[in-house]
Design a protein around this motif. Structure first.
Motif, PDB file in Angstrom:
ATOM      1  N   TYR A   1      11.129   1.580   2.710  1.00 32.96           N
ATOM      2  CA  TYR A   1      10.540   0.653   3.503  1.00 32.96           C
ATOM      3  C   TYR A   1      11.419  -0.820   3.038  1.00 32.96           C
ATOM      4  CZ  TYR A   1       7.209  -1.158   6.548  1.00 32.96           C
ATOM      5  OH  TYR A   1       6.394  -1.796   7.576  1.00 32.96           O
TER       6      TYR A   1
ATOM      7  N   HIS B   1       0.796  -1.289   0.071  1.00 30.98           N
ATOM      8  CA  HIS B   1       0.015  -0.073   0.088  1.00 30.98           C
ATOM      9  C   HIS B   1       0.755   1.345   0.048  1.00 30.98           C
ATOM     10  CE1 HIS B   1      -2.799  -3.183   1.310  1.00 30.98           C
ATOM     11  NE2 HIS B   1      -3.634  -2.412   0.624  1.00 30.98           N
ATOM     12  N   MET B   2       2.137   1.257  -0.586  1.00 33.05           N
ATOM     13  CA  MET B   2       2.822   2.311  -0.353  1.00 33.05           C
ATOM     14  C   MET B   2       3.126   2.996  -1.838  1.00 33.05           C
ATOM     15  SD  MET B   2       6.010   1.443   2.263  1.00 33.05           S
ATOM     16  CE  MET B   2       5.699   2.445   3.631  1.00 33.05           C
ATOM     17  N   LYS B   3       3.492   4.143  -1.856  1.00 30.75           N
ATOM     18  CA  LYS B   3       4.059   4.840  -3.101  1.00 30.75           C
ATOM     19  C   LYS B   3       5.537   4.158  -3.330  1.00 30.75           C
ATOM     20  CE  LYS B   3       1.149   8.555  -2.664  1.00 30.75           C
ATOM     21  NZ  LYS B   3       1.053  10.035  -2.464  1.00 30.75           N
ATOM     22  N   GLU B   4       6.031   4.559  -4.541  1.00 34.02           N
ATOM     23  CA  GLU B   4       7.156   3.881  -5.010  1.00 34.02           C
ATOM     24  C   GLU B   4       8.170   4.608  -4.313  1.00 34.02           C
ATOM     25  OE1 GLU B   4      10.070   4.030  -8.941  1.00 34.02           O
ATOM     26  OE2 GLU B   4       7.918   3.943  -9.298  1.00 34.02           O
ATOM     27  N   LYS B   5       8.671   5.814  -3.973  1.00 33.73           N
ATOM     28  CA  LYS B   5       9.558   6.260  -3.146  1.00 33.73           C
ATOM     29  C   LYS B   5       9.527   5.789  -1.635  1.00 33.73           C
ATOM     30  CE  LYS B   5      11.742  10.563  -1.415  1.00 33.73           C
ATOM     31  NZ  LYS B   5      13.059  10.762  -1.755  1.00 33.73           N
ATOM     32  N   GLU B   6       8.245   5.763  -1.166  1.00 36.10           N
ATOM     33  CA  GLU B   6       8.217   5.120   0.238  1.00 36.10           C
ATOM     34  C   GLU B   6       8.530   3.522   0.293  1.00 36.10           C
ATOM     35  OE1 GLU B   6       3.833   6.057   0.713  1.00 36.10           O
ATOM     36  OE2 GLU B   6       4.321   7.817   2.082  1.00 36.10           O
ATOM     37  N   LEU B   7       8.139   2.945  -0.772  1.00 34.84           N
ATOM     38  CA  LEU B   7       8.438   1.633  -0.922  1.00 34.84           C
ATOM     39  C   LEU B   7       9.948   1.342  -0.949  1.00 34.84           C
ATOM     40  CD1 LEU B   7       7.418  -1.407  -1.237  1.00 34.84           C
ATOM     41  CD2 LEU B   7       7.478  -0.959  -3.785  1.00 34.84           C
ATOM     42  N   GLU B   8      10.740   2.242  -1.649  1.00 35.72           N
ATOM     43  CA  GLU B   8      12.169   1.926  -1.622  1.00 35.72           C
ATOM     44  C   GLU B   8      12.919   1.941  -0.322  1.00 35.72           C
ATOM     45  OE1 GLU B   8      15.875   4.292  -3.556  1.00 35.72           O
ATOM     46  OE2 GLU B   8      14.343   4.141  -4.760  1.00 35.72           O
TER      47      GLU B   8
END
Length: 107
Positions: free
Chosen positions: A66, A57-64
Motif C-alpha cells: 500500500y 488497519h493493514m498487516k505489515e505485508k499489505e502495508l508495504e
C-alpha cells in the motif's frame, strides 16, 4: 462574491468604463479559480485521509504494498498541482493578450 464582481463588471461595462470592468471581471475569474482549487485540495485531502486510515488497519505485508500506491498517489498529486499552475499561467497570459487586442480594437 463572484456574482457581485460579475455584476459590477457588467454595470461598469454598460457605463463605458472598460478598464474598470475588465479589472472586476479578472477579479471574478481569479475568485473562481481559488474556489475550484480549494475544492480540488479538499477532495485530495479526503482521499489521502482514507489512504492513511486504511494503512493503519493493514498487516505489515499489505502495508508495504500500500505504501507503494501511496507514493504513486503523492507523485501524481504533485504533478497535477504543477500542471494546473502551468495551465493557469498560460490562461493568464492568453487573457492578457486578448485584453490587449480588445483595447486595440476599442480605440
Amino acid at each position: 462574491m463572484i456574482n457581485e464582481k460579475l455584476k459590477k463588471a457588467e454595470d461598469l461595462g454598460e457605463q463605458g468604463k472598460v478598464d474598470e470592468a475588465q479589472k472586476a471581471l479578472e477579479e471574478a475569474e481569479a475568485l473562481k479559480k481559488v474556489v475550484i482549487r480549494k475544492k480540488h485540495i479538499e477532495e485530495e485531502e479526503e482521499e489521502l485521509l482514507i489512504l492513511i486510515w486504511t494503512m493503519i488497519h493493514m498487516k505489515e505485508k499489505e502495508l508495504e504494498e500500500y505504501m507503494h500506491l501511496l507514493i504513486l498517489f503523492a507523485f501524481i498529486l504533485h504533478v497535477r498541482i504543477h500542471t494546473e499552475e502551468e495551465e493557469e499561467e498560460e490562461e493568464e497570459e492568453e487573457d492578457h493578450h486578448i485584453h490587449i487586442l480588445s483595447l486595440m480594437s476599442y480605440r
